[in-house]
Structure formats: C-alpha cells, structure tokens
Design a protein around this motif. Structure first.
Motif, mmCIF file in Angstrom:
data_model
loop_
_atom_site.group_PDB
_atom_site.id
_atom_site.type_symbol
_atom_site.label_atom_id
_atom_site.label_comp_id
_atom_site.label_asym_id
_atom_site.label_seq_id
_atom_site.Cartn_x
_atom_site.Cartn_y
_atom_site.Cartn_z
ATOM 1 N N ASN A 103 104.241 58.322 57.422
ATOM 2 C CA ASN A 103 102.827 58.479 57.776
ATOM 3 C C ASN A 103 102.406 59.945 57.797
ATOM 4 N N TYR A 104 103.158 60.777 57.118
ATOM 5 C CA TYR A 104 102.815 62.200 57.105
ATOM 6 C C TYR A 104 101.554 62.490 56.283
ATOM 7 N N ASP A 105 101.036 61.455 55.599
ATOM 8 C CA ASP A 105 99.783 61.663 54.857
ATOM 9 C C ASP A 105 98.570 61.425 55.754
ATOM 10 N N GLN A 106 98.818 61.191 57.039
ATOM 11 C CA GLN A 106 97.707 60.929 57.960
ATOM 12 C C GLN A 106 97.319 62.191 58.737
ATOM 13 N N VAL A 107 96.142 62.128 59.351
ATOM 14 C CA VAL A 107 95.699 63.207 60.237
ATOM 15 C C VAL A 107 96.227 62.874 61.632
ATOM 16 N N PHE A 108 97.224 63.617 62.096
ATOM 17 C CA PHE A 108 97.735 63.411 63.455
ATOM 18 C C PHE A 108 96.895 64.227 64.428
ATOM 19 N N LEU A 122 84.073 64.515 66.594
ATOM 20 C CA LEU A 122 83.167 63.360 66.635
ATOM 21 C C LEU A 122 83.820 62.120 66.038
ATOM 22 N N GLN A 123 84.658 62.323 65.040
ATOM 23 C CA GLN A 123 85.389 61.187 64.470
ATOM 24 C C GLN A 123 86.286 60.540 65.526
ATOM 25 N N MET A 124 86.926 61.371 66.321
ATOM 26 C CA MET A 124 87.802 60.847 67.374
ATOM 27 C C MET A 124 87.005 60.054 68.407
ATOM 28 N N VAL A 125 85.789 60.502 68.685
ATOM 29 C CA VAL A 125 84.936 59.763 69.631
ATOM 30 C C VAL A 125 84.680 58.365 69.079
ATOM 31 N N ARG A 126 84.441 58.283 67.769
ATOM 32 C CA ARG A 126 84.180 56.966 67.162
ATOM 33 C C ARG A 126 85.420 56.083 67.194
ATOM 34 N N LEU A 127 86.583 56.702 67.129
ATOM 35 C CA LEU A 127 87.816 55.900 67.080
ATOM 36 C C LEU A 127 88.341 55.514 68.464
ATOM 37 N N GLN A 128 87.880 56.218 69.472
ATOM 38 C CA GLN A 128 88.392 55.943 70.825
ATOM 39 C C GLN A 128 88.106 54.492 71.222
ATOM 40 N N GLN A 129 89.078 53.886 71.861
ATOM 41 C CA GLN A 129 88.893 52.504 72.327
ATOM 42 C C GLN A 129 87.930 52.523 73.517
ATOM 43 N N GLU A 142 91.540 50.927 77.112
ATOM 44 C CA GLU A 142 90.252 51.620 77.161
ATOM 45 C C GLU A 142 90.463 53.135 77.355
ATOM 46 N N GLY A 143 89.803 53.914 76.532
ATOM 47 C CA GLY A 143 89.891 55.378 76.662
ATOM 48 C C GLY A 143 90.926 56.013 75.756
ATOM 49 N N LEU A 144 91.846 55.192 75.199
ATOM 50 C CA LEU A 144 92.918 55.764 74.368
ATOM 51 C C LEU A 144 92.359 56.321 73.059
ATOM 52 N N MET A 145 92.897 57.449 72.651
ATOM 53 C CA MET A 145 92.549 58.012 71.340
ATOM 54 C C MET A 145 93.757 57.861 70.427
ATOM 55 N N PRO A 146 93.522 57.716 69.118
ATOM 56 C CA PRO A 146 94.645 57.394 68.227
ATOM 57 C C PRO A 146 95.631 58.540 68.047
ATOM 58 N N ALA A 147 96.880 58.158 67.704
ATOM 59 C CA ALA A 147 97.896 59.156 67.364
ATOM 60 C C ALA A 147 97.542 59.792 66.034
ATOM 61 N N SER A 148 96.992 58.972 65.122
ATOM 62 C CA SER A 148 96.678 59.471 63.778
ATOM 63 C C SER A 148 95.648 58.565 63.125
ATOM 64 N N PHE A 149 95.058 59.063 62.070
ATOM 65 C CA PHE A 149 94.163 58.203 61.276
ATOM 66 C C PHE A 149 94.227 58.615 59.817
ATOM 67 N N LYS A 150 93.782 57.695 58.953
ATOM 68 C CA LYS A 150 93.682 58.053 57.538
ATOM 69 C C LYS A 150 92.379 57.538 56.963
ATOM 70 N N VAL A 151 91.946 58.160 55.884
ATOM 71 C CA VAL A 151 90.729 57.736 55.216
ATOM 72 C C VAL A 151 91.153 56.870 54.034
ATOM 73 N N VAL A 152 90.660 55.634 54.006
ATOM 74 C CA VAL A 152 91.049 54.702 52.951
ATOM 75 C C VAL A 152 89.830 54.412 52.084
ATOM 76 N N VAL A 204 90.993 54.377 59.085
ATOM 77 C CA VAL A 204 91.913 53.442 59.738
ATOM 78 C C VAL A 204 92.750 54.232 60.735
ATOM 79 N N ALA A 205 92.706 53.808 61.996
ATOM 80 C CA ALA A 205 93.406 54.550 63.053
ATOM 81 C C ALA A 205 94.707 53.865 63.428
ATOM 82 N N ASP A 206 95.655 54.644 63.892
ATOM 83 C CA ASP A 206 96.918 54.104 64.403
ATOM 84 C C ASP A 206 97.110 54.583 65.841
#
Ligand code: GLC
Length: 461
Positions: free
Chosen positions: A39-44, A69-76, A88-98, A107-109
């Motif tokens: 998953n090194y191709d993701q934004v951690f 702002l992207q992280m705000v959108r991804l936050q649970q 609730e409140g968790l932010m992702p470890a990483s995300f990628k643009v698909v 897509v967030a992980d």
C-alpha cells in the motif's frame, strides 16, 4: 549545505504528489520501482504530515489545505455499534485516488485493509498538528474556523478524551497502531503516542474557536494536557537518580500514599540500562502501565517531547546530553535509531510474534529511520544544539542520495540499507528537507506550531 541534494530531493517530493480532480491532495508513501508496492502507493496520514511541513516551510500551502479538507470528508462521523465500521471521529491511516467510469473517487483505509488489520490511533493527532502548522504558517485561520473543520476537531477530541476503561491521563492504545504498525510490545501507553497526544492537544487548544459549543472541549483539553505533562515528566523520566529510586522501591503499596504507584518491581530494571545510562542525561521510558515499565528508548516520542515542550527544560537538556553521550547507539551512521535496544531471543519471540521483518536491529526493532531527522532538527531547534543536527545531516546526506532515499537501515549503527526498505521513500525525502530548513533557520519551528517558539515573522523559510 549541499544544494544539489536539496534540489534533487525537491524534484522527488514533487513527483510523489497525488492529485484529485487536478488539485494536489497528498503524497504517496514511496515510489520504489522494484519492490512490490503493497500500500505504499497510498497517501498515509502520518507520512504526509512530514511532506506538509516541507511544503509549508517552502511557502506552498495549497496541497496542505486540500489534504486537510479531504481528511475532514473522510473522517467517520457516525456513532457505530458495528464493530466492522470505523469508530466515530476516526481518521484514516491512508487513502488513494481511484479512477473509475464515474470519475475519480477517494478510497480510505482505516486499517481494515492493512497488514494485521492495525487501526491508526495517530491519524487524527497528526491531522490536528498539520492543521495547527498550516494556520500558523499561512495565517489562514478561516480554514480552521469553518464549521466542518471545527466539527472534525471535536470529533477527534471525542475519540481521545471520552472516559473509557482506564483512568490515566495517558491514552490507551493497541499494539502497532501508529508509526510502529506491527506487533512490537508497544500496546498500552507508548511514549510515541503520548507525545503526539500532547502536541495534538496543544494544537486543538489553539484551533478551537471561542464559541459556546466549544467551551467544554477547551476546558477538557487544557486540563488533560496539564495532567498528561505532569504524568509523563514525573513517571516516565529515567535518569540515574530515578533508576536508583526504582531500584530501591517498595512494592505492593496500597492506597493514596503509595510511592511506587504502578507497582514496578525493581527486578525488571534491565542490565543493559544500568551500564548504559551516563552520569548526566536521561530520557522518557517507552511505556508505563500497571506493573509494567518498558525501559526501551523510542526516538519519536522523546524527540517530539523535546520539540513540543512536553519535556521540561531540564529534561530536554538532559536528553540532548544523552544523545551526545550515546551517539553511536542513538544517532548512528545513517540517523536515527527508532528504538533501542532491539528485542532479541525470547523477547523477540514473545513480543513480536517472531516477526522476521522486525528481527533484532532491523526495521522497527532497532533499525535506523532517516525520516526522524526532522524530529532531531526540531528538538535541536528548540534546545539550540546546532552542531548535533548539522553533523547528523552531513553523515546522512551522502548515504541518502547513494541509497536512493531508503526507508530504513539495518544493523546496530544503521550501516546497511534495510532488507525490505523501499527506495524513494517520500517521508525520508521530506524529512531531510524539513531538517535542512530547521537546521538553517531554527526559528521556523514556530511556524510548524510548536509552542514557545519564534513567531512567523522570525522565519525566513
Ligand atoms: C510502514 C511504516 C509506517 C508507515 C508506512 C508507509 O508501514 O511502519 O509507519 O506509515 O510504512 O510509509
């Protein structure tokens, strides 16, 4: 300073940028063309924090604002009773643009895809710290005051401050839920996360708008930060005096007047520590919980404690003395050691689950990580230790270029490129750039939001 190293680092950092609908939104973790990507191709989130600092110090905040702002959108944002959904409140470890037929989507992980399914307790903390750095260095407080951003700040705080099953000011975390994202016996109250927690609370206090619904948060943040600082400074600190006190501790003490509050048995003091601690100098222990003190040294927590002011001035000075006195162990050939000493033998078996990637003196288990250079620079900027960071950068420079910005190094003094290290590891590149900038102009630390430092106008970066 070596200009050509810096120029090539900037080219590589820019090449790692990920775009969403044409705008920069993050940087990939690594661009190794040989080793399989996983998953090194993701934004951690934690990796991007270092890129964010580099871009902010270079006066290029757009990518940072977009990421925030992207992280705000991804936050649970919903309360979950479903254990398979992020809380609730968790932010992702990483995300990628698909890219799909309907256009690009993110897509967030949250750890559900990661090796060993490790959750990120540090993502929201890094997000708060990056937001603080963004506001401090751009002066764009309006971004932080937006409703959705204020809501996101409260969301992270709800997750961190809500009373649960423990009653310490430190944060209880599972194993492998932060930079050390594999089993390493770092469950409980690891210093790395506690130092992040402190910095994130400092950031939250500065960022929460002065409005009615924030009043109880501001109050809780202040109280928790003060209790946390007291707890870490008092109970985690290890120097010769303190080890001597533990050595003579009484045990099984009950009630209010207990001195040995965590019931630490003196027999747990490891032999290596007695010989290794210099006369003057000290550090914060790796972990502290009921009946348990982990005497290992962890770099991220200690360096961040100094940079953020979690450590007292006297502790910061003593820590820098330790770094100098034990330079070969803690700084090494290619800086810096992530954890010391390595777990070996039955400890390695019991605490890593026989993880071959984390065998002694490799990867998280005593490997050297050049990304930590930025934290060394931040600590040195705070304490005024200019030559320590300069010499560390000099010894790193030639190796980093030759080894194509490797992720980590193996061996007691970090001489070998890590067996499974990625090349062109983005946070190695960004960490070097931030370190160079802070070494050149220590006043820049204030722009990154660390307390008690010079203001924006004092920095030329
Ligand atoms: C590894 C590291 C982790 C980092 C990730 C991406 O999993 O342990 O800290 O965020 O790689 O670089």
């Amino acid at each position: 300073m070596n200009e050509s190293v810096r120029d090539s680092a900037w080219k590589l950092l820019d090449a790692s940028v990920v775009r969403l609908h044409g705008g920069p939104v993050g940087t990939v973790a690594a661009r190794d063309t040989i080793v399989q990507e996983v998953n090194y191709d993701q934004v951690f989130t934690r990796d991007f924090a270092v890129s964010a600092y580099a871009y902010l110090l270079a006066g290029k905040p757009e990518i940072v604002a977009n990421f925030l702002l992207q992280m705000v959108r991804l936050q649970q944002t919903e309360r979950q009773f479903d254990c398979f959904q992020p809380g609730e409140g968790l932010m992702p470890a990483s995300f990628k643009v698909v890219a799909g037929e309907a256009g690009e989507r993110v897509v967030a992980d949250f750890g559900e895809q990661a090796i060993a399914r490790v959750p990120p307790v540090d993502s929201g903390l890094w997000w708060l710290m990056v937001l603080h750095a963004y506001v401090n260095s751009t002066g764009d407080a309006a971004l932080a005051r937006r409703d959705e951003v204020q809501r996101a700040i409260r969301g992270v705080l709800d997750l961190c401050l809500t009373a649960r099953f423990d009653m310490f000011p430190t944060m209880l975390v599972p194993d492998g839920s932060f930079m050390i994202d594999r089993r390493m016996g770092v469950y409980g109250y690891p210093i790395d996360v506690q130092a992040l927690f402190y910095s994130a609370l400092t950031a939250a206090e500065a960022l929460l708008a002065d409005v009615e619904e924030n009043v109880r948060y501001i109050d809780a943040v202040r109280k928790r930060r003060d209790h946390l600082a007291y707890h870490i400074r008092t109970y985690y600190w290890l120097d010769l005096d303190q080890v001597n006190r533990i050595y003579r501790y009484g045990v099984e003490e009950y009630g209010e007047r207990a001195v040995n509050k965590f019931n630490i048995y003196p027999e747990t003091i490891p032999h290596w520590l007695m010989d290794w601690l210099p006369e003057t100098g000290g550090y914060f222990a790796g972990n502290l919980g009921p009946g348990r003190m982990d005497y290992r040294y962890f770099a991220q927590g200690n360096l961040l404690a100094v940079a953020s002011g979690l450590a007292s001035d006297a502790q910061s000075a003593a820590f820098m003395q330790l770094l100098r006195a034990r330079r070969d162990d803690l700084v090494g050939d290619v800086p810096l050691k992530l954890a010391y000493p390595a777990l070996d033998g039955s400890d390695w078996v019991a605490l890593t689950g026989m993880d071959p990637k984390n065998r002694a003196w490799s990867y998280h288990n005593g490997g050297n990580w050049p990304v930590l250079l930025w934290l060394l620079a931040a600590a040195c900027a705070r304490t005024g230790d200019a030559d320590l960071i300069e010499s560390a950068l000099e010894s790193a420079e030639s190796r980093l270029v030759r080894d194509e910005w490797a992720e980590y190094y193996d061996g007691r003094s970090g001489r070998l490129v890590g067996r499974q290290a990625r090349r062109q590891q983005t946070w190695t590149i960004a960490g070097y750039l931030v370190a160079r900038q802070l070494a050149q102009d220590p006043a820049c630390l204030g722009r990154l939001g660390f307390r008690g430092e010079a203001t924006v106008s004092g920095c030329t970066g």
